[in-house]
Design a protein around this motif. Structure first.
Motif, PDB file in Angstrom:
ATOM      1  N   GLN A 130      45.664  30.691  34.755  1.00 29.01           N
ATOM      2  CA  GLN A 130      44.718  31.362  33.873  1.00 29.01           C
ATOM      3  C   GLN A 130      43.862  32.344  34.680  1.00 29.01           C
ATOM      4  OE1 GLN A 130      42.992  28.740  30.885  1.00 29.01           O
ATOM      5  NE2 GLN A 130      41.050  29.797  31.090  1.00 29.01           N
ATOM      6  N   ARG A 131      43.429  31.904  35.851  1.00 34.29           N
ATOM      7  CA  ARG A 131      42.636  32.791  36.711  1.00 34.29           C
ATOM      8  C   ARG A 131      43.453  33.962  37.237  1.00 34.29           C
ATOM      9  NH1 ARG A 131      37.797  29.952  39.722  1.00 34.29           N
ATOM     10  NH2 ARG A 131      37.255  28.551  38.058  1.00 34.29           N
ATOM     11  N   ALA A 132      44.693  33.681  37.599  1.00 34.77           N
ATOM     12  CA  ALA A 132      45.550  34.763  38.102  1.00 34.77           C
ATOM     13  C   ALA A 132      45.810  35.771  36.984  1.00 34.77           C
ATOM     14  CB  ALA A 132      46.860  34.187  38.626  1.00 34.77           C
ATOM     15  N   HIS A 133      46.065  35.266  35.782  1.00 31.02           N
ATOM     16  CA  HIS A 133      46.278  36.123  34.620  1.00 31.02           C
ATOM     17  C   HIS A 133      45.008  36.937  34.348  1.00 31.02           C
ATOM     18  CE1 HIS A 133      46.926  36.210  29.958  1.00 31.02           C
ATOM     19  NE2 HIS A 133      47.129  37.385  30.476  1.00 31.02           N
ATOM     20  N   ALA A 134      43.862  36.284  34.418  1.00 31.58           N
ATOM     21  CA  ALA A 134      42.579  36.959  34.218  1.00 31.58           C
ATOM     22  C   ALA A 134      42.407  38.110  35.222  1.00 31.58           C
ATOM     23  CB  ALA A 134      41.429  35.959  34.358  1.00 31.58           C
ATOM     24  N   THR A 136      44.724  39.794  36.809  1.00 26.41           N
ATOM     25  CA  THR A 136      45.644  40.914  36.592  1.00 26.41           C
ATOM     26  C   THR A 136      45.200  41.764  35.396  1.00 26.41           C
ATOM     27  OG1 THR A 136      47.168  39.520  35.312  1.00 26.41           O
ATOM     28  CG2 THR A 136      47.684  39.851  37.642  1.00 26.41           C
ATOM     29  N   GLN A 137      44.515  41.187  34.414  1.00 21.20           N
ATOM     30  CA  GLN A 137      44.012  42.012  33.294  1.00 21.20           C
ATOM     31  C   GLN A 137      43.073  43.098  33.820  1.00 21.20           C
ATOM     32  OE1 GLN A 137      42.362  38.808  30.725  1.00 21.20           O
ATOM     33  NE2 GLN A 137      43.857  39.426  29.188  1.00 21.20           N
ATOM     34  N   TYR A 138      42.197  42.733  34.738  1.00 22.09           N
ATOM     35  CA  TYR A 138      41.262  43.723  35.296  1.00 22.09           C
ATOM     36  C   TYR A 138      41.948  44.634  36.315  1.00 22.09           C
ATOM     37  CZ  TYR A 138      37.192  42.321  32.665  1.00 22.09           C
ATOM     38  OH  TYR A 138      36.315  42.116  31.627  1.00 22.09           O
ATOM     39  N   ARG A 139      42.931  44.085  37.015  1.00 26.61           N
ATOM     40  CA  ARG A 139      43.694  44.918  37.959  1.00 26.61           C
ATOM     41  C   ARG A 139      44.347  46.081  37.206  1.00 26.61           C
ATOM     42  NH1 ARG A 139      45.873  47.336  42.262  1.00 26.61           N
ATOM     43  NH2 ARG A 139      47.921  46.724  42.957  1.00 26.61           N
ATOM     44  N   ILE A 140      44.949  45.791  36.065  1.00 27.69           N
ATOM     45  CA  ILE A 140      45.596  46.829  35.249  1.00 27.69           C
ATOM     46  C   ILE A 140      44.550  47.838  34.771  1.00 27.69           C
ATOM     47  CG2 ILE A 140      46.760  47.243  33.020  1.00 27.69           C
ATOM     48  CD1 ILE A 140      48.273  44.553  33.545  1.00 27.69           C
ATOM     49  N   ARG A 141      43.423  47.332  34.335  1.00 28.07           N
ATOM     50  CA  ARG A 141      42.351  48.217  33.852  1.00 28.07           C
ATOM     51  C   ARG A 141      41.901  49.179  34.955  1.00 28.07           C
ATOM     52  NH1 ARG A 141      37.481  49.927  32.969  1.00 28.07           N
ATOM     53  NH2 ARG A 141      36.268  49.611  31.084  1.00 28.07           N
ATOM     54  N   TYR A 142      41.606  48.625  36.127  1.00 26.92           N
ATOM     55  CA  TYR A 142      41.057  49.445  37.210  1.00 26.92           C
ATOM     56  C   TYR A 142      42.099  50.399  37.770  1.00 26.92           C
ATOM     57  CZ  TYR A 142      37.127  46.193  36.975  1.00 26.92           C
ATOM     58  OH  TYR A 142      36.066  45.438  36.551  1.00 26.92           O
ATOM     59  N   GLN A 143      43.348  49.949  37.832  1.00 31.52           N
ATOM     60  CA  GLN A 143      44.417  50.813  38.341  1.00 31.52           C
ATOM     61  C   GLN A 143      44.517  52.073  37.478  1.00 31.52           C
ATOM     62  OE1 GLN A 143      48.010  48.686  39.541  1.00 31.52           O
ATOM     63  NE2 GLN A 143      49.260  50.318  38.691  1.00 31.52           N
ATOM     64  N   TRP A 144      44.220  51.915  36.215  1.00 36.06           N
ATOM     65  CA  TRP A 144      44.333  53.020  35.265  1.00 36.06           C
ATOM     66  C   TRP A 144      43.077  53.863  35.222  1.00 36.06           C
ATOM     67  CZ3 TRP A 144      46.605  51.829  29.780  1.00 36.06           C
ATOM     68  CH2 TRP A 144      47.665  52.697  29.555  1.00 36.06           C
TER      69      TRP A 144
ATOM     70  N   PHE B  60      40.334  49.416  26.613  1.00 37.85           N
ATOM     71  CA  PHE B  60      39.049  49.878  27.117  1.00 37.85           C
ATOM     72  C   PHE B  60      38.948  51.371  26.821  1.00 37.85           C
ATOM     73  CE2 PHE B  60      40.325  52.263  30.928  1.00 37.85           C
ATOM     74  CZ  PHE B  60      41.574  51.742  31.205  1.00 37.85           C
ATOM     75  N   THR B  83      38.624  36.528  32.033  1.00 38.89           N
ATOM     76  CA  THR B  83      37.544  36.553  33.023  1.00 38.89           C
ATOM     77  C   THR B  83      36.209  36.339  32.320  1.00 38.89           C
ATOM     78  OG1 THR B  83      38.825  38.089  34.382  1.00 38.89           O
ATOM     79  CG2 THR B  83      36.459  37.934  34.846  1.00 38.89           C
ATOM     80  N   HIS B 129      50.164  30.582  30.121  1.00 41.40           N
ATOM     81  CA  HIS B 129      49.497  31.448  31.105  1.00 41.40           C
ATOM     82  C   HIS B 129      50.443  31.870  32.216  1.00 41.40           C
ATOM     83  CE1 HIS B 129      45.444  31.901  29.720  1.00 41.40           C
ATOM     84  NE2 HIS B 129      45.420  30.634  29.379  1.00 41.40           N
TER      85      HIS B 129
END
Lengths: 191, 191
Positions: A130-134, A136-144, B60, B83, B129
């Motif tokens: 769950q934490r790893a999935h969490a 990666t959600q932000y990783r995708i956001r920031y990468q973009w 976003f 998160t 997950h």
């Protein structure tokens, strides 16, 4: 050595020493040398890895032959190609030791056997994924969303020790920068 | 309505009707209208959502005011900002209904209470997950490696029905294309 793992499990669940010892019997301890590959593109991923000491990375090689790191795993992180591990399909990733490392490895079958014998560990692994999935959600956001410079600044603030520790060309390959641009950014921050 | 959920749980674990009924009592059923927001940027995410019918998306708004979709959830998918839900920090995402939908919602506290009463569900959520984490590993890879056209072709091959169903401007916002370029790509494929 394995107290690292025991402490990590105990961050998430309550479990006895005896049960943890029984759980550890399902794992192998490996000590890959720096740059040793644990998985190669095209091979089926057979193991899930937990880092006791050192650092692993997940990367692929793009069309132009450039290595692109998509994930690092330092102490207390799990890493694998979970698609390839689950469906037993050829991986599109490499897993490599960034430093000489000490890791725990467990095969898909042994993981299932461990979980059948120790169902408490489902909760531990649920929370880990769950934490790893969490993340990666932000990783995708920031990468973009972020410029390359913002990405570097954000990452430096979030993981200052990691930024010092990891070889700079690998950090560049994670952030999508050239090593030259990364050292320019670092110089600018220091001056 | 909730047989969708029961069938999904039974893909992963063996569980009685009575226990599933007890589990469902921890959830609320919601029916958001098209374009209803379930989460707004800056708010703390309070719920985890399972889609019974319809479609939700996680997005976003970037610096230039453009909506960027990072995840869709159709029937049998879970979606949340994990998160924000876990750490109770302000979210950097929106969650919105793409179509009029029927969903199950569970708060973080109710999820913990449900799992304490029904520990079997740890395995179900661990597998959910793990798959979601697995999918994001490849999403990051493809977002980086593929040209916009390759990304569209790959996605069309993998999810042909989904590509037909979802509004084209949202598909464009997921693939990082302008809606105009997406319709050009579609026209090129059809002709």
């Amino acid at each position: 050595m394995s107290t690292t793992f025991q402490q990590h499990v105990r961050k998430f669940i309550t479990i006895s020493d005896d049960e943890l010892t029984a759980i550890l019997s399902f794992f192998k301890t490996l000590a890959p040398a720096r740059k040793a590959n644990l998985l190669q593109e095209g091979a089926v991923c057979k193991q899930d890895y937990f880092v006791l000491k050192g650092c692993l990375r997940l990367f692929f090689i793009d069309d132009r032959g450039v290595e692109r790191t998509t994930q690092f795993a330092i102490e207390n992180w799990w890493i694998s190609d979970y698609t390839s591990l689950l469906f037993q399909t050829p991986s599109e990733f490499y897993i490599q030791a960034v430093e000489k490392s000490e890791i725990l490895a467990i095969s898909g079958e042994d993981k299932e056997a461990m979980l059948a014998a120790h169902p408490k560990m489902e909760r531990y692994l649920r929370l880990v994924h769950q934490r790893a999935h969490a993340a990666t959600q932000y990783r995708i956001r920031y990468q973009w969303d972020f410029s390359k410079e913002e990405l570097y600044l954000h990452f430096s603030r979030q993981f200052p020790e990691f930024v010092q520790r990891v070889p700079q060309h690998l950090l560049a390959s994670y952030l999508g920068l050239t090593p030259e641009y990364l050292s320019e950014l670092r110089a600018r921050r220091i001056s």
